[in-house]
Each structure stands twice: as C-alpha cells, then as structure tokens.
Scaffold this active site. Structure first.
Site, PDB file in Angstrom:
ATOM      1  N   MET A  39       0.857  -1.232   0.018  1.00 41.99           N
ATOM      2  CA  MET A  39       0.129  -0.119   0.037  1.00 41.99           C
ATOM      3  C   MET A  39       0.935   1.113   0.239  1.00 41.99           C
ATOM      4  O   MET A  39       1.823   1.217   0.522  1.00 41.99           O
ATOM      5  CB  MET A  39      -0.956  -0.174   1.214  1.00 41.99           C
ATOM      6  CG  MET A  39      -1.608  -1.202   1.409  1.00 41.99           C
ATOM      7  SD  MET A  39      -2.908  -1.038   2.718  1.00 41.99           S
ATOM      8  CE  MET A  39      -3.518  -2.661   3.025  1.00 41.99           C
ATOM      9  N   ASP A 178     -10.908 -11.239  -1.153  1.00 42.09           N
ATOM     10  CA  ASP A 178      -9.959 -10.613  -0.227  1.00 42.09           C
ATOM     11  C   ASP A 178     -10.771  -9.505   0.635  1.00 42.09           C
ATOM     12  O   ASP A 178     -11.368  -8.761   0.229  1.00 42.09           O
ATOM     13  CB  ASP A 178      -8.732  -9.924  -0.842  1.00 42.09           C
ATOM     14  CG  ASP A 178      -7.682  -9.357   0.203  1.00 42.09           C
ATOM     15  OD1 ASP A 178      -7.689  -9.599   1.549  1.00 42.09           O
ATOM     16  OD2 ASP A 178      -7.080  -8.461  -0.369  1.00 42.09           O
TER      17      ASP A 178
HETATM   18  O1  LIG Z   1      -5.836  -6.251   1.002  1.00 40.84           O
HETATM   19  C1  LIG Z   1      -6.278  -6.184   2.151  1.00 40.84           C
HETATM   20  C2  LIG Z   1      -6.647  -4.885   3.002  1.00 40.84           C
HETATM   21  O2  LIG Z   1      -6.659  -4.048   2.022  1.00 40.84           O
HETATM   22  C3  LIG Z   1      -6.097  -7.468   2.622  1.00 40.84           C
HETATM   23  O3  LIG Z   1      -5.344  -8.392   2.216  1.00 40.84           O
HETATM   24  C4  LIG Z   1      -6.228  -7.614   4.094  1.00 40.84           C
HETATM   25  O4  LIG Z   1      -5.161  -7.721   4.852  1.00 40.84           O
HETATM   26  C5  LIG Z   1      -7.253  -8.792   4.726  1.00 40.84           C
HETATM   27  O5  LIG Z   1      -7.381  -8.680   6.066  1.00 40.84           O
HETATM   28  P1  LIG Z   1      -8.602  -9.561   6.643  1.00 40.84           P
HETATM   29  O6  LIG Z   1      -9.864  -8.606   6.071  1.00 40.84           O
HETATM   30  O7  LIG Z   1      -8.789 -10.787   6.488  1.00 40.84           O
HETATM   31  O8  LIG Z   1      -8.229  -9.240   8.160  1.00 40.84           O
HETATM   32 FE   LIG Z   2      -4.875  -7.740  -0.121  1.00 42.87          FE
END
Ligand SMILES: O=C(CO)[C@@H](O)[C@H](O)COP(=O)(O)O
Ligand SMILES: [Fe+2]
Length: 221
Positions: A39, A178
């Site tokens: 990010m 995701d």
């Molecule tokens: O890309 C992303 C967040 O933007 C994800 O990959 C999060 O890391 C998923 O985390 P959980 O919702 O499973 O806690």
């Molecule tokens: Fe992700």
C-alpha cells in the site's frame, strides 16, 4: 469441474517484526501461498511495505509462493520492482491505472502469474475485455486499505456474476476474494463461486495457525 480451494494468509495481519518466521509458519500450517499487501498511502489510505521487504524475505531464505497485492498508483514501475524482488504473482487494481492491459501484459512478460483486482463499486463489465490476459480475478470484499474489516454483503452476488462470466467464456481464471474472510463465512463465499481465499486477521489471530487452517478447510470440504 470443481477447482481446488486455496488459502492465502495475508501477512498484513502477522507480527511483521518476525515476517520471515510468520511466512514459514503460515505455509507450514497449510496455507497455499503468501498474500503480500503493498500500500502506498495514495491509492489507499495506508502505508505498508514494498519490494525491499520482499527482497529481504527472499534473502532470508523464504522460498514459498508470494502473490503481491499491489494497492498503489505508479503500477508499471512497481511491477518491475516486485518482479526483481522475487514475486511469483502480481495482482494490480483495475482502478489504479489508466492502462490496465499494458500493466497486465508487463506482468505476463515477467513470468509472474497475473492477477487483476476490482473494488466493490467497479462493475465486472469493466474487465470483460482483459479476462483473457489474467490468471486470477480478485473480487474485493472490503474497501482496500486495512485488515480486520467486515465483508461487504454485496460482494457475494458479484462473485456469483464473476463466476458465470468466467465459466460462460470457458476460461481458466481463478476467483480470489480478499477482506473479511472468516471461518464463519468462507463456506458462503465458496458457494458464491470463489476458489482462492485471502485470510488475514482470522488466520493470524489464531492460537494455532494449523488448527485455524484446518477449520477453513473443513468448511470448504
Ligand atoms: O488487501 C487487504 C486490505 O486492503 C487484505 O489483504 C487484508 O489484509 C485482509 O485482512 P482481513 O480482512 O482478512 O483481516
Ligand atoms: Fe490484500
């Protein structure tokens, strides 16, 4: 044909001070590959890690499969950096570049697997003409930027629609989800048509990653 389900632990939720150990533990517990959230605090309102961290992970000896989820602008340049750092697969966002097909072609030429992510509000019509260029469609089930959010219910009919689109075209494209994937909802998400599940907080908050992975697999059986 039933596509075997894959579990991808998202290391955004792990103890990042012990990244290499956590990646080994996630794969040893039964995870299929590592989901690596990059990010840039521009495309999404958060800043994480990038190619130098991936390179350190490789230098430390982690040889498992890593899919980079690129939540950044400046896609073309960062794709090259991620390839050089040791990515196996790179997933870019449809919304992050004006030149999606060019970026997908660049990933393909690098030898990495090719993923394309769509945010919740992005219609599937938008990616219809690049479906031939990808190995995996990531249907986002949250607004990207943070782990630990709840799945947006509207994502479920969208996954169903994506599955129909891909099957009607006879394509061999995986459907990944995701965000907010948990033991309690993974079955419903699979029933909608997803086959690849990113799991962050619900995986890394477990006392035993192996037991948690078993719980996910049991729901998917
Ligand atoms: O890309 C992303 C967040 O933007 C994800 O990959 C999060 O890391 C998923 O985390 P959980 O919702 O499973 O806690
Ligand atoms: Fe992700």
């Amino acid at each position: 044909m039933k596509i075997p389900a894959r579990i991808a632990p998202s290391i955004l939720a792990c103890n990042l001070a012990r990244l290499s150990e956590e990646c080994h533990a996630a794969i040893d517990a039964g995870g299929d590959f590592i989901h690596f959230d990059v990010m840039d605090n521009a495309f999404v309102p958060n800043l994480t890690f990038g190619a130098p961290v991936l390179k350190s992970l490789r230098d430390d000896g982690f040889s498992g499969f890593v899919d980079v989820h690129l939540m950044t602008t400046d896609v073309d340049r960062l794709v090259g950096d991620c390839v050089a750092a040791g990515a196996n697969s790179i997933t870019i966002h449809f919304e992050a570049t004006h030149h999606v097909q060019r970026a997908l072609t660049k990933i393909r030429a690098s030898g990495c697997e090719v993923g394309l992510a769509v945010n919740i509000a992005t219609p599937l019509d938008a990616i219809e003409f690049v479906l031939d260029d990808i190995d995996m469609l990531l249907v986002m089930t949250i607004n990207p930027g943070f782990g630990g959010q709840s799945l947006i219910p509207a994502a479920l009919p969208k996954i169903e629609r994506a599955k129909r689109l891909i099957d009607n075209r006879g394509l061999d494209v995986r459907i990944q989800v995701d965000g907010g994937v948990k033991v309690s909802n993974i079955r419903a998400i699979a029933d909608a048509g997803a086959d690849t599940f990113v799991v962050g907080s619900d995986f890394f908050s477990a006392q035993s990653y192996k037991e948690r992975c078993g719980e996910f697999r049991a729901e998917l059986a």
